[in-house]
Write a protein that holds these residues in place. Sequence first.
Motif, PDB file in Angstrom:
ATOM      1  N   GLU A  72      -5.897  -3.982   5.304  1.00  0.00           N
ATOM      2  CA  GLU A  72      -4.451  -4.194   5.100  1.00  0.00           C
ATOM      3  C   GLU A  72      -3.658  -3.758   6.308  1.00  0.00           C
ATOM      4  OE1 GLU A  72      -0.743  -3.160   2.083  1.00  0.00           O
ATOM      5  OE2 GLU A  72      -2.793  -2.940   1.366  1.00  0.00           O
ATOM      6  N   SER A  92       1.894   2.040  13.134  1.00  0.00           N
ATOM      7  CA  SER A  92       1.009   1.319  12.227  1.00  0.00           C
ATOM      8  C   SER A  92       1.327  -0.163  12.267  1.00  0.00           C
ATOM      9  CB  SER A  92       1.173   1.831  10.788  1.00  0.00           C
ATOM     10  OG  SER A  92       0.813   3.197  10.678  1.00  0.00           O
ATOM     11  N   ASP A  94       0.822  -3.516   9.724  1.00  0.00           N
ATOM     12  CA  ASP A  94       0.451  -4.086   8.430  1.00  0.00           C
ATOM     13  C   ASP A  94       0.028  -5.529   8.670  1.00  0.00           C
ATOM     14  OD1 ASP A  94       0.451  -5.388   5.923  1.00  0.00           O
ATOM     15  OD2 ASP A  94       1.945  -4.021   5.113  1.00  0.00           O
ATOM     16  N   PRO A 249       1.576   3.334   5.577  1.00  0.00           N
ATOM     17  CA  PRO A 249       2.039   1.980   5.245  1.00  0.00           C
ATOM     18  C   PRO A 249       3.408   1.688   5.848  1.00  0.00           C
ATOM     19  CG  PRO A 249       1.066   3.011   3.325  1.00  0.00           C
ATOM     20  CD  PRO A 249       1.145   4.081   4.385  1.00  0.00           C
TER      21      PRO A 249
END
Length: 266
Positions: A72, A92, A94, A249
């Motif tokens: 993911e 990060s 995604d 996330p």
Amino acid sequence: MRRGLPRGAADRRGRTRPRARWAAVAGIGVAAAAALAFALSDGGDEPAVRRALTSDEANRLAVARFRNYEAEGRAVTITVPGTAGESVVTGSVDYHAKTGYGVVRGSGRDASGDGLIEWTATTVRFHPLANAPATAPASPPATGWYDRPLRTAGNTLDGSLAIALGLGNDRPDNPQLLPQNGAAWVGSGQVRGRPTDVMTGPDARGKAGTADTVRYWIGADGTMYRVQADVASEPRPVVIEFDTQKYVPVRRAPKATPTPGPTPKR
């Protein structure tokens, strides 16, 4: 496309890469990972060690972007070279939402280019900070964001962000096409204690001999741990490292101010 791909042992090593031009190019197989931004070679030195991919290595390279998508998202550190000093984006990506978020900090240049950054395939959002933290807050600030289009030509930072975003795909690449189009094994070693193989990407479409402008450090199960890509007018490559910190996330930043604002222009 095969989804159940065999696993194999691995290790790594990098080499001098030829200089490249940023360009929006369509490629074959894992070249599509960089199709947003790179790389057309001007030519250069051949690696000291080079051989054809084994079947196992081709399978692992072919599945590498799919592994990122399966996860993911991945934590990344993107080191962007520049004549006025490098910039480092820590954050990060995604790979389902195709969005990145993190903090950008520079050296050897004005600190006005430091702050929080969020990006998609078309847009860069920037939140300037006088004292940027080492890592971005999990929840983006509610105000203070500025928008601009993501530029893959003439902007090394944007090209680097585009490459990072393109390193995930919802299906494996075709392992048979990779060696046919220039992908090769060029070394072995470790990335933060993990054994990896270093493989070049296939040639950009219609540009024979460009495979050596991109290098992938791939683990035994096809996990991607590092990517290096040459850029125009820079003696050093862009380096994208995975799993350098805990993955957080990505949460979309609130609506940005519809003006360019003080966004970094590297």
